[in-house]
Design an enzyme around this catalytic site. Structure first.
Site, PDB file in Angstrom:
ATOM      1  N   MET A   1      21.900 -51.884  15.738  1.00 21.34           N
ATOM      2  CA  MET A   1      21.381 -53.322  15.902  1.00 21.34           C
ATOM      3  C   MET A   1      21.156 -53.206  14.762  1.00 21.34           C
ATOM      4  O   MET A   1      20.691 -52.841  13.524  1.00 21.34           O
ATOM      5  CB  MET A   1      20.221 -53.106  17.581  1.00 21.34           C
ATOM      6  CG  MET A   1      19.073 -54.406  17.030  1.00 21.34           C
ATOM      7  SD  MET A   1      18.011 -54.324  17.859  1.00 21.34           S
ATOM      8  CE  MET A   1      17.160 -55.316  17.632  1.00 21.34           C
TER       9      MET A   1
ATOM     10  N   SER B   1      21.206 -44.777  16.881  1.00 14.54           N
ATOM     11  CA  SER B   1      19.862 -46.200  17.636  1.00 14.54           C
ATOM     12  C   SER B   1      21.197 -46.315  18.776  1.00 14.54           C
ATOM     13  O   SER B   1      21.366 -45.439  19.374  1.00 14.54           O
ATOM     14  CB  SER B   1      19.563 -46.523  16.998  1.00 14.54           C
ATOM     15  OG  SER B   1      18.416 -47.995  17.467  1.00 14.54           O
ATOM     16  N   GLN B   2      21.132 -47.916  19.492  1.00 17.96           N
ATOM     17  CA  GLN B   2      21.703 -47.943  20.309  1.00 17.96           C
ATOM     18  C   GLN B   2      23.110 -47.954  20.387  1.00 17.96           C
ATOM     19  O   GLN B   2      24.138 -47.626  21.158  1.00 17.96           O
ATOM     20  CB  GLN B   2      21.932 -49.775  20.159  1.00 17.96           C
ATOM     21  CG  GLN B   2      22.810 -50.963  19.154  1.00 17.96           C
ATOM     22  CD  GLN B   2      22.451 -52.446  19.149  1.00 17.96           C
ATOM     23  OE1 GLN B   2      21.516 -52.461  20.234  1.00 17.96           O
ATOM     24  NE2 GLN B   2      23.270 -52.992  19.041  1.00 17.96           N
TER      25      GLN B   2
ATOM     26  N   ASP C   1       8.927 -42.824  14.382  1.00 16.59           N
ATOM     27  CA  ASP C   1       9.478 -44.147  14.671  1.00 16.59           C
ATOM     28  C   ASP C   1       8.679 -45.045  15.328  1.00 16.59           C
ATOM     29  O   ASP C   1       7.836 -45.015  16.398  1.00 16.59           O
ATOM     30  CB  ASP C   1      10.696 -44.098  15.860  1.00 16.59           C
ATOM     31  CG  ASP C   1      11.559 -44.860  15.872  1.00 16.59           C
ATOM     32  OD1 ASP C   1      11.574 -46.205  15.633  1.00 16.59           O
ATOM     33  OD2 ASP C   1      12.937 -44.141  16.155  1.00 16.59           O
TER      34      ASP C   1
ATOM     35  N   HIS D   1      12.930 -44.760  12.012  1.00 16.37           N
ATOM     36  CA  HIS D   1      13.882 -44.820  12.598  1.00 16.37           C
ATOM     37  C   HIS D   1      14.938 -44.350  11.557  1.00 16.37           C
ATOM     38  O   HIS D   1      15.116 -45.683  10.405  1.00 16.37           O
ATOM     39  CB  HIS D   1      14.162 -46.380  13.102  1.00 16.37           C
ATOM     40  CG  HIS D   1      14.318 -46.093  14.295  1.00 16.37           C
ATOM     41  ND1 HIS D   1      14.530 -45.600  15.576  1.00 16.37           N
ATOM     42  CD2 HIS D   1      15.790 -47.485  14.555  1.00 16.37           C
ATOM     43  CE1 HIS D   1      16.048 -45.914  16.133  1.00 16.37           C
ATOM     44  NE2 HIS D   1      16.576 -47.041  15.081  1.00 16.37           N
TER      45      HIS D   1
END
Ligand SMILES: *[C@@H]1O[C@H](CO)[C@@H](O)[C@H](O)[C@H]1NC(C)=O
Ligand SMILES: *[C@@H]1O[C@H](CO)[C@@H](O)[C@H](O)[C@H]1NC(C)=O
Length: 312
Positions: free
Chosen positions: A47, A121-122, A239, A295
């Site tokens: 993202m 991530s996503q 994270d 992250h």
């Protein structure tokens, strides 16, 4: 002028021979292209990011190309430009994004024999949807780098400079994450997992509840996921952007509250084996890795040591 001259002096047969030689060269190149035994890699960014940012996916692509000579690395662009790609990471229906990618992979001749996939991530859970829904071309190994396989119940921080976007997203989610309008147009709502409203999540989550088989088991999803050679999940121990971080290993809050966590192995999806993950675990196909950073923060040494072996 020079062209005419050289043609005249060469004569026709020499020109023909030249053409032949160049055809041979192309054949040679073609066969070395076909015989290189590296497995292509498909990357899906996270993202706020895009396919081609030189500081993120661009540098990952370059790094992999340096480490694995000859490898074909495709960093996915969702849409027709980098700007669209970034916007779509916030606003485009995820199921439509997955279809878009399936179509792109299907049309890429270099992926015909299969590919490895690495999501950030996503992008990780989106690539898992690709594995479950689109068996051709075959995905071999899926590496999830900080993915949220049980969704999120909070976005404490957003990456980079997108904190204002984060505030806006939070407002939208609070106004009703499971309403049709928010589900269709806000990407993060599509993997929003509210453990206090488990029934709403199961019923109205258009993306995550579907790929996690919350509304019934689609045997095709299960079969397709189980045909992966390996499913690697990386969790970032410090994270600060994903809540709960355990989602990166397919864990989540126990249903009905938002304090106590359960691991994948303790969860219903595993115990009922709705996705074949228990069988995959038994077969040694699940790999759980962790690293100490925030992250998506890792060093090249760590990447080379832990992830590169899956890409060779
Ligand atoms: C083989 O290597 C070349 C670069 O040397 C690359 O362009 C090509 O895509 C590779 N082929 C496959 C099938 O991965
Ligand atoms: C199961 O998933 C496949 C692949 O996406 C889809 O074609 C099929 O319609 C699904 N079946 C059901 C019953 O939802």
């Amino acid at each position: 002028m020079t062209r005419k001259l050289s043609q005249a002096t060469m004569g026709l047969s020499t020109a023909r021979r030249l053409i032949l030689v160049s055809e041979c060269l192309m054949l040679l190149l073609g066969s070395s292209w076909a015989s290189n035994d590296t497995i292509p890699l498909v990357i899906w960014h996270g993202m706020g990011d895009s396919c081609c940012n030189p500081l993120s996916m661009g540098s990952i692509k370059k790094m992999v190309e340096e480490e694995v000579p000859g490898i074909y690395v495709l960093s996915l662009m969702i849409g027709n430009s980098v700007l669209q790609d970034t916007e779509n990471g916030f606003l485009m229906d995820v199921n439509a994004q997955v279809s878009f990618v399936c179509n792109q992979l299907d049309q890429d001749p270099k992926l015909k024999a299969g590919y490895n996939a690495m999501g950030f991530s996503q992008g990780s859970q989106f690539l898992r949807a690709v594995a479950q829904r689109c068996p051709y071309p075959p995905m071999k190994t899926l590496i999830s780098v900080g993915g949220q396989h049980q969704g999120v119940y909070g976005l404490p921080r957003c990456p980079g400079e997108s904190s204002r976007i984060c505030d806006w997203i939070r407002k939208e989610l609070n106004s009703g994450a499971y309403t049709d309008a928010v589900q269709k147009h806000l990407v993060q709502a599509q993997y929003w997992h509210d453990p206090l409203n488990d029934d709403l999540y199961k019923k109205y989550s258009l993306f995550l509840a579907d790929i996690n088989q919350e509304r019934g088991v689609n045997e095709t999803y299960k079969k397709n996921l189980m045909s992966l050679k390996t499913f690697v999940m990386v969790k970032f121990l410090q994270d600060t952007m994903v809540d709960p971080v355990d989602s990166e290993w397919f864990g989540f809050y126990k249903p009905g509250q938002a304090k106590e966590l359960e691991t994948l192995q303790e969860s219903a999806i595993f115990k009922e084996d709705r996705l074949g993950l228990a069988e995959m675990d038994k077969a040694g196909k699940l790999v759980f890795l962790s690293t100490d950073g925030d992250h998506l923060q890792f060093t090249r040494e760590w990447f080379n040591e832990k992830l590169l072996p899956y890409l060779r």
